[in-house]
Design a protein around this motif. Structure first.
Motif, PDB file in Angstrom:
ATOM      1  N   THR A 249       0.817  -1.208   0.000  1.00  0.00           N
ATOM      2  CA  THR A 249       0.000   0.000   0.000  1.00  0.00           C
ATOM      3  C   THR A 249       0.852   1.259   0.000  1.00  0.00           C
ATOM      4  O   THR A 249       0.574   2.220  -0.726  1.00  0.00           O
ATOM      5  N   GLN A 272      -6.433   9.603  -4.752  1.00  0.00           N
ATOM      6  CA  GLN A 272      -6.463   8.297  -4.087  1.00  0.00           C
ATOM      7  C   GLN A 272      -5.193   8.107  -3.243  1.00  0.00           C
ATOM      8  O   GLN A 272      -5.258   7.600  -2.110  1.00  0.00           O
ATOM      9  N   GLN A 275      -5.407  10.059  -0.017  1.00  0.00           N
ATOM     10  CA  GLN A 275      -6.246   9.409   0.980  1.00  0.00           C
ATOM     11  C   GLN A 275      -5.530   8.214   1.613  1.00  0.00           C
ATOM     12  O   GLN A 275      -5.611   7.989   2.819  1.00  0.00           O
ATOM     13  N   GLN A 276      -4.806   7.448   0.781  1.00  0.00           N
ATOM     14  CA  GLN A 276      -4.031   6.325   1.313  1.00  0.00           C
ATOM     15  C   GLN A 276      -3.014   6.804   2.336  1.00  0.00           C
ATOM     16  O   GLN A 276      -2.827   6.185   3.389  1.00  0.00           O
ATOM     17  N   ARG A 277      -2.373   7.918   2.041  1.00  0.00           N
ATOM     18  CA  ARG A 277      -1.343   8.417   2.949  1.00  0.00           C
ATOM     19  C   ARG A 277      -1.947   8.969   4.236  1.00  0.00           C
ATOM     20  O   ARG A 277      -1.361   8.841   5.301  1.00  0.00           O
ATOM     21  N   VAL A 278      -3.133   9.560   4.138  1.00  0.00           N
ATOM     22  CA  VAL A 278      -3.830   9.995   5.349  1.00  0.00           C
ATOM     23  C   VAL A 278      -4.145   8.783   6.221  1.00  0.00           C
ATOM     24  O   VAL A 278      -3.927   8.789   7.440  1.00  0.00           O
ATOM     25  N   GLU A 279      -4.638   7.704   5.591  1.00  0.00           N
ATOM     26  CA  GLU A 279      -4.992   6.492   6.342  1.00  0.00           C
ATOM     27  C   GLU A 279      -3.764   5.826   6.939  1.00  0.00           C
ATOM     28  O   GLU A 279      -3.845   5.205   8.013  1.00  0.00           O
ATOM     29  N   LEU A 280      -2.626   5.945   6.265  1.00  0.00           N
ATOM     30  CA  LEU A 280      -1.383   5.369   6.779  1.00  0.00           C
ATOM     31  C   LEU A 280      -0.728   6.245   7.844  1.00  0.00           C
ATOM     32  O   LEU A 280       0.257   5.847   8.460  1.00  0.00           O
ATOM     33  N   GLY A 281      -1.273   7.441   8.069  1.00  0.00           N
ATOM     34  CA  GLY A 281      -0.653   8.364   9.010  1.00  0.00           C
ATOM     35  C   GLY A 281       0.630   8.975   8.478  1.00  0.00           C
ATOM     36  O   GLY A 281       1.478   9.422   9.250  1.00  0.00           O
ATOM     37  N   ASP A 282       0.757   9.023   7.160  1.00  0.00           N
ATOM     38  CA  ASP A 282       1.967   9.524   6.514  1.00  0.00           C
ATOM     39  C   ASP A 282       1.786  11.007   6.192  1.00  0.00           C
ATOM     40  O   ASP A 282       1.424  11.384   5.080  1.00  0.00           O
ATOM     41  N   SER A 283       2.042  11.863   7.183  1.00  0.00           N
ATOM     42  CA  SER A 283       1.833  13.304   7.002  1.00  0.00           C
ATOM     43  C   SER A 283       2.739  13.879   5.930  1.00  0.00           C
ATOM     44  O   SER A 283       2.329  14.726   5.127  1.00  0.00           O
ATOM     45  N   GLN A 286       1.444  12.900   2.568  1.00  0.00           N
ATOM     46  CA  GLN A 286       0.252  13.699   2.268  1.00  0.00           C
ATOM     47  C   GLN A 286       0.661  15.090   1.770  1.00  0.00           C
ATOM     48  O   GLN A 286       0.109  15.610   0.788  1.00  0.00           O
TER      49      GLN A 286
END
Length: 416
Positions: A249, A272, A275-283, A286
């Protein structure tokens, strides 16, 4: 000549002949204390003693002091041949490979130290060294790490080429992966692309699928930065497919961010990825995606959206202590304000971004931010200031980016 070399060799102090034989197998004819110590499994003091003895015996030339590497010594061609001949007579068959392997591990240790300081968010894996150097490098200042990478550039490329030719594939892809700060900040595209082609082949031969994806991804970044967008899109498409197959991911999100040679076509994919990076907590991820989405918004004449994205990205990157990309976000924020007609804000942001990127040590982005400030100055009616800034930017690009230089020539012709 050989008789004279033999005489000098047999008169060397105890332990020094072994160092001499190993020096013949280094990737380049020049060496220094740190490299000699690593290649010969010595302490720096022992290496210095051996190099001095070899120089006194006329088997090494004491060349000069280097601002990063310290004292430099050189083996001339006939001496290298002699050293290798002595090794063939006196050492085991694995001496050449071990010497090269130790050299590669030394460079990887330095590259990793620079990587940890300069690009701490860079994706990495465990990269153990077969021959850890007796004294590893550490960096406490960004400028120090950048200077080491720049000063070792020729040696690093020679080691990568020699390692690949010798079949040390694991060492090659690990070194190229660890050298992300060199590619990212140095942006010498010819070396970037050559190193990645060798590393990709090495990772394939080594059966390392994650390494293949990561090397391909940064190869694509290099192709895109060099203006070879179609080739970059092909590489990014390949990485995306590989990441999907591996259920990676984070890799999918990253390649979506990078794969933007035709940015408008990539907007949905980028959303997309964000959003994946937000869900991964990857500031940080993002924020980097927001920069690209902001660029697309500017291309589409939506400066208000661009300002919002660049502002958010900069705030996140400052929190993540990423000065390079925070400076990039500010440079783009200046351009977004110029698009809206807020020229004083644009000029203020542009000047600050140049200061920040200069401190961060990003050669190409110093030039890019100066160029962007020149665009804002030109659009605000300051023709003379724009011309001076474009000339300054062109000077910053000279020597490593011909496509950027050519673009600046075109901009200069448009200034009255």
């Amino acid at each position: 000549m050989t008789i004279g070399l033999d005489r000098s060799y047999w008169n060397l102090p105890r332990g020094v002949p072994r160092v001499y034989r190993r020096l013949g197998f280094l990737p380049l004819p020049q060496t220094d204390i740190a490299l000699t110590a690593a290649a010969s499994n010595l302490t720096p003091d022992e290496a210095h003693h051996a190099l001095h003895a070899l120089s006194t015996a006329g088997l090494l030339e004491d060349v000069a002091d280097h601002p990063v590497r310290g004292r430099i010594w050189q083996l001339h061609d006939e001496v290298r041949v002699h050293a290798r001949a002595q090794a063939a007579r006196e050492d085991t068959s694995g001496t050449a490979e071990e010497t090269l392997h130790r050299s590669l591990d030394w460079y990887q240790s330095g590259a990793t130290a620079a990587e940890q300081l300069l690009t701490p968010a860079h994706r990495t894996v465990d990269r153990p060294l077969a021959y850890p150097p007796a004294q590893s490098l550490t960096f406490t200042e960004r400028a120090e790490a950048l200077a080491w990478l720049d000063g070792q550039q020729a040696q690093l490329m020679a080691a990568i080429r020699a390692g690949h030719a010798a079949g040390l594939y694991t060492s090659v892809w690990r070194l190229v992966w660890a050298l992300w700060p060199l590619w990212h900040y140095g942006q010498v595209y010819s070396l970037w692309l050559e190193a990645h082609e060798l590393a990709l082949d090495a990772a394939q031969r080594d059966g390392a699928p994650l390494a293949q994806r990561e090397i391909l991804n940064t190869l694509g970044v290099g192709l895109r930065s060099a203006g070879r967008h179609d080739a970059a899109i092909g590489v990014f498409s390949r990485v995306r497919d590989m990441a999907l197959m591996a259920a990676d991911t984070a890799g999918q999100a990253r390649v979506a961010h990078h794969g933007v040679g035709r940015r408008r076509e990539a907007a949905e994919l980028l959303q997309q990825a964000r959003q994946q990076r937000v869900e991964l907590g990857d500031s940080r991820g993002q924020a980097l995606t927001d920069i690209v989405l902001g660029e697309i918004a500017l291309d589409d004449s939506r400066p208000d959206e661009a300002i919002a994205r660049f502002t958010t990205a900069r705030a996140l990157l400052l929190e993540e202590e990423d000065p390079h990309n925070a400076g990039r976000a500010l440079a783009w924020l200046g351009r977004a304000h110029a698009h809206r007609g807020d020229f004083q804000i644009a000029l203020d942001h542009g000047r600050t971004s140049i200061e920040e990127l200069t401190r961060a040590g990003s050669r190409r982005w110093v030039g890019r931010s100066v160029e962007m400030l020149g665009q804002s100055a030109h659009e605000s009616g300051h023709a003379q200031g724009a011309r001076e800034l474009f000339e300054q930017a062109m000077a910053a690009y000279e020597g490593f980016s011909s496509s950027d230089v050519e673009r600046l020539r075109t901009r200069l012709r448009a200034v009255p």
